[in-house]
Design an enzyme around this catalytic site. Sequence first.
Site, short mmCIF file in Angstrom:
data_model
loop_
_atom_site.label_atom_id
_atom_site.label_comp_id
_atom_site.label_asym_id
_atom_site.label_seq_id
_atom_site.Cartn_x
_atom_site.Cartn_y
_atom_site.Cartn_z
CB ALA A 1 5.22 -0.19 -4.01
CG HIS B 1 7.23 -4.44 -9.90
ND1 HIS B 1 8.04 -5.48 -10.32
CD2 HIS B 1 6.49 -4.93 -8.87
CE1 HIS B 1 7.80 -6.53 -9.57
NE2 HIS B 1 6.86 -6.23 -8.68
CD GLU B 2 4.41 -2.62 -6.67
OE1 GLU B 2 3.55 -3.51 -6.58
OE2 GLU B 2 5.60 -2.81 -6.32
N1 BAL Z 1 3.76 -8.00 -4.16
C1 BAL Z 1 4.63 -7.37 -3.22
C2 BAL Z 1 5.29 -6.15 -3.73
C3 BAL Z 1 5.69 -6.32 -5.13
O1 BAL Z 1 6.44 -7.21 -5.49
O2 BAL Z 1 5.23 -5.60 -5.96
ZN ZN Z 2 5.92 -7.42 -7.41
#
Ligand code: BAL
Ligand code: ZN
Length: 844
Positions: free
Chosen positions: A250, A285-286
């Site tokens: 993601a 996380h996102e």
């Molecule tokens: N920034 C790329 C995907 C992630 O690590 O959330």
């Molecule tokens: Zn990330």
Amino acid sequence: PQTIYLSDYSPFGYLVDSVSLIFDLAPHTTRVKSRIAFRPNPDATDGTFFLHGEALTLISATIDGAPVSPDITPQGLICAVPDAPFVWESEVEIDPANNTALEGLYMSNGMYCTQCEAEGFRKITYYPDRPDVMAIFDVTINGPHPVLLSNGNPVKSAPDTAQWHDPWPKPAYLFALVAGDLVAHSDSFTTMEGRHVALNLYVRPGDEGKCDFGMRALKASMKWDEDVYGRAYDLDLFNIVAVDDFNMGAMENKGLNIFNSSVVLASPETSTDMNFERIEAIIAHEYFHNWTGNRITCRDWFQLCLKEGLTVFRDSQFTCDMRSAPVKRISDVIDLRARQFPEDQGPLAHPVRPESFQEINNFYTATVYEKGAEVIGMLRRLVGDAAYARALDLYFDRHDGDAATIEDWLQVFEDTTDRDLSQFKRWYTQAGTPHLHVSESFELDTLTLTLRQETPPSAATPAPAPLVIPIALGLIGPDGEEVLDTRVLEMTKAEQSFRFTGLDAQPIASILRGFSAPVILHHDLSDADRVHLLAHDTDPFNRWEAGRTLARKALLGIIERGTQVDAAYLNGLRAVITDERLDPAYRALMMGLPSQSDLASALHERGQTPDPAAIHYASEAMRDILASHLADDLQALYHAHQVSEPYQPDADQSGQRALSNAMLSLISRTDGAALAMRQFQGADNMTQQLAALACGIRAGQGDEMLAHFEAQWKDDRLVMDKWFGLQVHEAAPENAAAVAKKLTEHPDFNWKNPNRFRSVFGMLAMHHAGFHHASGAGYRLLADWLIRLDAVNPQTTARMCSAFQTWRRYDPDRQAIIKEQLDRILGTEGLSRDSAEMLTRIRG
Ligand code: BAL
Ligand code: ZN
């Protein structure tokens, strides 16, 4: 190809005051007009006006309205510019429909979508595509699609056009655009600051029923970040879009997260408990990136761990709070050992903060992410929870709006704790997994532990220096009582002794509790001592670790000496898995055995050449031994842990299913999969259906079940990924490559879809005995398909090249076949920079 060095960093010569983009969408001829206000950067020494740009057709370019003719190369353009603020305008044409690399603007099932991290924006328009150039974006999208999305807040929406304004300055890698025929699952959240935020999860029509869990996870994440880190959301809208064709899991684009549909869509019938847990973690996380990544971003791509290590650490904390902390910790360590340790001990080893790269996409690694998170966990353990919280508050205060570095990150800890972190910083700058050797002596009432640390030299770090290692330790007395509760020893030297006095009798040291540092521990305990820790350690991680070490020793014993397993271990294991006071999920983890590639690593560490067939034989033999030794308990535990309530993907029910499915797996070794067949037929959820199917295939009863499963799920692409993957996963080693090959002939094997490709070839690479079968068929098949995929999708190909990273562990015959494959791929005309870099490093 050009190598880029951290030491060469210099700021861009111009600052960007504003960016305005207009997209006229068409599958093969999308036009992008840009209007960008630049001014000279007073902090820069180089005034070259270079804009990145790849695979763009320049239609026109002006500066302050006057046409210009820049020098154009395949990487970008250079143009003479005034020594004063100026406006750059350009129009380019791009071809999203033919963009199979899935970087920049591309199409997936008729929908437009973007992926710009790390360097995809340069495939959309000419721009200084580097994370330290931050700007405010206004975006207009024109196209005949019901849904037209970009970052920030909506300004205007009319049929076939939409305008967006993102008030937060951002680097281009956080830009996103989505257009298509999508439906929204909507909700809302009111922040602790009183902001009312509209939430949408956009999916393809037909997927509406798979949104509820993701939305709940998003709201839980928003609340958690307020409660634990004091961070509130900062726009009026938060959109998530699910897309089927996506290289990564993601992407945290500001206000418009884009997700691989496999890590956001969920329903009990189609998703396993593990899918649900992963979805919850990735949504968190996102979302957490909004502060750690977006509000504070990275100065350059060498600092990737600044946002990724921290955000992985934060999402692990979140999962610990939502579910069981010990189960999450153990699962994370299993994952670290499976993915990061081999990387850190092989030709791809690099520091958490690398110092050079050719293709940054190759550095989205377990070292940057997972070891990066471990480093933060160590820092927190060293300074304590309260100081960690103070340091994070200072980090957010001091660096909000910045493109920051690891130096900035460590400085806030130095400033809040008065600690000198110069030695600790080596965790960021040195590659390699440290080995920690323990020896102990006991005299009168004193235990002396002597610890020695040693990091093997590597190409990335030829002369490693001693690290600061936090070693959480407790002492367990001979009667099973804890005589010293957990404390943290701070090791800073190559060798160091610690004394514990006032002890009545020699205790057993429980070292590296909670896996307090990402090291390989060498602690010569007797099997009896480990059985004692398995029974009595108060630290759940080390209790599990004692069982794990005994299981590993038993498996290595089978490989070296034959099928005798110590009854004390088997009885100790039985005591734990039948202890109804313990969490079923924890007991299920206790039942897990080290993977076959873990055993190969263990043999390699002992200076032996791993024989994949012997390792496979030992793993099977061990499961037979467990099935027969635990025979009296298996049925009882299986039935005791059936869930009678309606399905919920929560920790409690997932744990029950994990334990009962672990029992089912052993029962199926002796009952011809009769019970598995019953579970398969009666299952109302994917966790139980898939577990039963796996048992059926292993017992040789899979054909009918697979046919039934396919008929039931042929229209569900995510479930069909499981159908493809499971067949490879459960294949006998001698058949694995043939099974994979046959699956590539299936009409639904859409190899350009990364999920489908990985379902077959990711699984093949993970099938240790199958991939490394002496025939070399696995190596050859993977190489054939990597060559094919590289021409359309370099990023996914390059990631999968790491299947070969451990090749030098194996015998000369296998090495010769692998080397031939590496050379064959490397010799492919037009091989991507991504794959070339990976294979050159792996080949050495
Ligand atoms: N920034 C790329 C995907 C992630 O690590 O959330
Ligand atoms: Zn990330």
